[in-house]
Design a protein around this motif. Structure first.
Motif, PDB file in Angstrom:
ATOM      1  N   SER A 198       0.859  -1.180   0.000  1.00 30.30           N
ATOM      2  CA  SER A 198       0.000   0.000   0.000  1.00 30.30           C
ATOM      3  C   SER A 198       0.894   1.227   0.000  1.00 30.30           C
ATOM      4  O   SER A 198       2.118   1.119   0.167  1.00 30.30           O
ATOM      5  CB  SER A 198      -0.935   0.004   1.218  1.00 30.30           C
ATOM      6  N   LEU A 266     -10.328   5.375  -6.158  1.00 24.98           N
ATOM      7  CA  LEU A 266      -9.563   4.167  -5.826  1.00 24.98           C
ATOM      8  C   LEU A 266     -10.390   3.143  -5.063  1.00 24.98           C
ATOM      9  O   LEU A 266     -10.131   1.935  -5.153  1.00 24.98           O
ATOM     10  CB  LEU A 266      -8.322   4.541  -5.017  1.00 24.98           C
ATOM     11  N   LEU A 269     -11.867   0.433  -7.203  1.00 24.10           N
ATOM     12  CA  LEU A 269     -10.975  -0.599  -7.744  1.00 24.10           C
ATOM     13  C   LEU A 269     -10.932  -1.844  -6.876  1.00 24.10           C
ATOM     14  O   LEU A 269     -10.659  -2.938  -7.364  1.00 24.10           O
ATOM     15  CB  LEU A 269      -9.556  -0.039  -7.894  1.00 24.10           C
ATOM     16  N   ARG A 270     -11.210  -1.664  -5.582  1.00 23.57           N
ATOM     17  CA  ARG A 270     -11.116  -2.811  -4.666  1.00 23.57           C
ATOM     18  C   ARG A 270     -12.054  -3.934  -5.086  1.00 23.57           C
ATOM     19  O   ARG A 270     -11.730  -5.121  -4.954  1.00 23.57           O
ATOM     20  CB  ARG A 270     -11.413  -2.358  -3.246  1.00 23.57           C
ATOM     21  N   PHE A 273     -10.563  -5.820  -8.364  1.00 25.20           N
ATOM     22  CA  PHE A 273      -9.180  -6.276  -8.342  1.00 25.20           C
ATOM     23  C   PHE A 273      -9.127  -7.730  -7.918  1.00 25.20           C
ATOM     24  O   PHE A 273      -9.919  -8.184  -7.085  1.00 25.20           O
ATOM     25  CB  PHE A 273      -8.354  -5.402  -7.393  1.00 25.20           C
ATOM     26  N   ILE A 280      -2.369  -6.685  -1.989  1.00 24.10           N
ATOM     27  CA  ILE A 280      -2.178  -5.376  -2.612  1.00 24.10           C
ATOM     28  C   ILE A 280      -3.421  -4.555  -2.296  1.00 24.10           C
ATOM     29  O   ILE A 280      -4.521  -4.873  -2.764  1.00 24.10           O
ATOM     30  CB  ILE A 280      -1.983  -5.471  -4.136  1.00 24.10           C
ATOM     31  N   ASP A 281      -3.264  -3.490  -1.539  1.00 20.15           N
ATOM     32  CA  ASP A 281      -4.397  -2.656  -1.148  1.00 20.15           C
ATOM     33  C   ASP A 281      -4.563  -1.533  -2.165  1.00 20.15           C
ATOM     34  O   ASP A 281      -4.055  -0.427  -1.979  1.00 20.15           O
ATOM     35  CB  ASP A 281      -4.172  -2.099   0.259  1.00 20.15           C
ATOM     36  N   VAL A 282      -5.277  -1.828  -3.244  1.00 15.52           N
ATOM     37  CA  VAL A 282      -5.403  -0.847  -4.323  1.00 15.52           C
ATOM     38  C   VAL A 282      -6.146   0.398  -3.864  1.00 15.52           C
ATOM     39  O   VAL A 282      -5.920   1.495  -4.393  1.00 15.52           O
ATOM     40  CB  VAL A 282      -6.094  -1.466  -5.554  1.00 15.52           C
ATOM     41  N   MET A 285      -3.740   3.166  -2.698  1.00 17.27           N
ATOM     42  CA  MET A 285      -2.712   3.695  -3.592  1.00 17.27           C
ATOM     43  C   MET A 285      -2.963   5.187  -3.823  1.00 17.27           C
ATOM     44  O   MET A 285      -4.030   5.714  -3.515  1.00 17.27           O
ATOM     45  CB  MET A 285      -2.731   2.950  -4.922  1.00 17.27           C
ATOM     46  N   ALA A 288      -3.876   5.198 -10.001  1.00 14.39           N
ATOM     47  CA  ALA A 288      -4.160   3.979 -10.757  1.00 14.39           C
ATOM     48  C   ALA A 288      -4.478   4.384 -12.190  1.00 14.39           C
ATOM     49  O   ALA A 288      -5.341   5.235 -12.421  1.00 14.39           O
ATOM     50  CB  ALA A 288      -5.325   3.211 -10.149  1.00 14.39           C
ATOM     51  N   ARG A 333       3.181  -0.680  -9.974  1.00  9.33           N
ATOM     52  CA  ARG A 333       2.971  -2.113 -10.131  1.00  9.33           C
ATOM     53  C   ARG A 333       1.966  -2.375 -11.254  1.00  9.33           C
ATOM     54  O   ARG A 333       0.783  -2.050 -11.128  1.00  9.33           O
ATOM     55  CB  ARG A 333       2.470  -2.721  -8.825  1.00  9.33           C
ATOM     56  N   VAL A 360      -0.903   0.504 -10.769  1.00  6.65           N
ATOM     57  CA  VAL A 360      -1.164   1.183  -9.497  1.00  6.65           C
ATOM     58  C   VAL A 360       0.163   1.683  -8.959  1.00  6.65           C
ATOM     59  O   VAL A 360       1.201   1.027  -9.076  1.00  6.65           O
ATOM     60  CB  VAL A 360      -1.866   0.252  -8.492  1.00  6.65           C
TER      61      VAL A 360
END
Length: 378
Positions: A198, A266, A269-270, A273, A280-282, A285, A288, A333, A360
């Motif tokens: 993160s 954001l 996105l969770r 994903f 990975i805690d999008v 971030m 993205a 990433r 991200v």
């Protein structure tokens, strides 16, 4: 392959794909004598610069013994499978590169008497069979990364490089000369977090976003990018910028950005994903980037190779963004572990568009860690 076959392949890569677990095919390097890349320096400054270029882009830069995928190079590769080989070609002769030994395969070194071709050979079989046809997507994206990395690094060494299909041609740049000490490239990182990746909770400087956007809107000459890709950038916790989705076709506080949908972009996105937040805690971030493209339009314009060219262009853009992010002190990433249709809907992509890539990025938490640099022979 016909245009219809190309489109059938493109659409099979989207919703409903299944990726199964499995082991990749064992990698067996080609047999034959080797000549170290350092031998190219005996042929003058062009040879020395070419040797540095190949070393920096296509060979391992660090090894992490604690990491399941411990081979790290100048570009990302799914599962560190490295599904693209580089072959140096001059006229009708070809010298495959042995990346681990940093050598060309052959009894004699290449004789440099002008521009050289670096052929990018796809090795899809290095990914596990469970990836099925989706392995082709990851391989084409990697081709774009490698080509873009070669173009980026060539400029640093006083060379010029340009891409045509699966070939990058490299030549001396007589206008700029060949610098003896090229500026260092910032080490690319995809984030590190034993308890999940993160971003640092502090606000990200707007200058980092400017660098991020400039990599998309002003790519280096010779890169296989295209102008028919559509980009949408999610922003969170950036100085001077409201959270939300931005289009890269206008102007606001950061050149080249236009706010099209304010709000917690954001967070959305969770749900689309493919990995949980403890991996990975999008949603935490800073940035993205979602890239989509129109396979049908690309195939109509360029024939059956249009769709692979879209993927390569997305990979090339991602490579430039990763480099810019590293220079701005961020990790970046790339990911394809997403649910395509919901993500396409989230960014309001046109109905004809398919997801190509997700990146991200954010400021890394803490001061990082020390890499374990093992000998290449290991």
């Amino acid at each position: 392959m016909t245009a219809a076959d190309a489109l059938a392949t493109a659409y099979a890569h989207g919703p409903g794909r299944v990726v199964e677990q499995g082991r990749p095919a064992p990698f067996r390097p080609s047999a034959g004598p080797r000549v170290p890349l350092t031998a190219l320096a005996a042929q003058g400054r062009f040879g020395a610069a070419l040797g540095h270029l190949l070393t920096e882009v296509a060979t391992p830069l660090r090894w992490e013994t604690w990491n399941q995928y411990n081979d790290h190079r100048g570009y990302p590769s799914a599962r560190a499978a490295f599904t693209v080989d580089v072959v140096l070609a001059i006229g009708s002769r070809r010298w495959p590169l042995d990346p681990v030994r940093r050598a060309t395969i052959g009894a004699e070194p290449p004789v440099l008497d002008g521009p050289v071709r670096l052929e990018l050979v796809r090795r899809r079989e290095r990914l596990a069979e469970g990836y099925r046809e989706f392995g082709d997507v990851l391989t084409e994206l990697e081709v774009g990364h490698v080509a873009a990395a070669l173009v980026e690094h060539a400029v640093r060494h006083g060379l010029k490089a340009w891409t045509s299909g699966l070939t990058v041609t490299v030549a001396p740049d007589r206008e700029t000369g060949e610098p003896l000490e090229p500026p260092p490239m910032p080490p690319r990182g995809s984030g590190f977090g034993p308890r999940g990746i993160s971003a640092d909770p502090r606000p990200l400087p707007a200058s980092a976003v400017r660098a991020f956007v400039a990599a998309i809107t002003r790519p280096p000459a010779g890169s296989p990018v295209r102008d028919d890709l559509r980009h949408r950038l999610a922003v969170r916790n950036v100085e001077g910028l409201a959270d939300g989705w931005y289009a890269l076709d206008g102007w606001c506080e950061v050149d080249g950005l236009r706010l099209v949908e304010p709000g917690p972009a954001l967070e959305g996105l969770r749900e689309v994903f493919g990995h949980p937040p403890n991996t990975i805690d999008v949603a935490r971030m800073n940035l993205a980037l979602v890239t989509t493209g129109d396979p049908a339009a690309a195939v109509a314009s360029d024939g059956p190779d249009g769709y692979p060219a879209l993927l390569r262009a997305a990979g090339a853009t991602a490579q430039h963004v990763c480099t810019a992010a590293a220079g701005a002190g961020m990790f970046c990433r790339p990911a394809r572990s997403v649910f395509d249709s919901p993500l396409e809907a989230l960014v309001r992509a046109p109905a004809s568009h398919s997801l190509l890539y997700l990146l991200v990025a954010g400021r890394p938490r803490g001061a990082g860690f020390t890499y374990d640099l093992s000998p290449l022979e290991a």
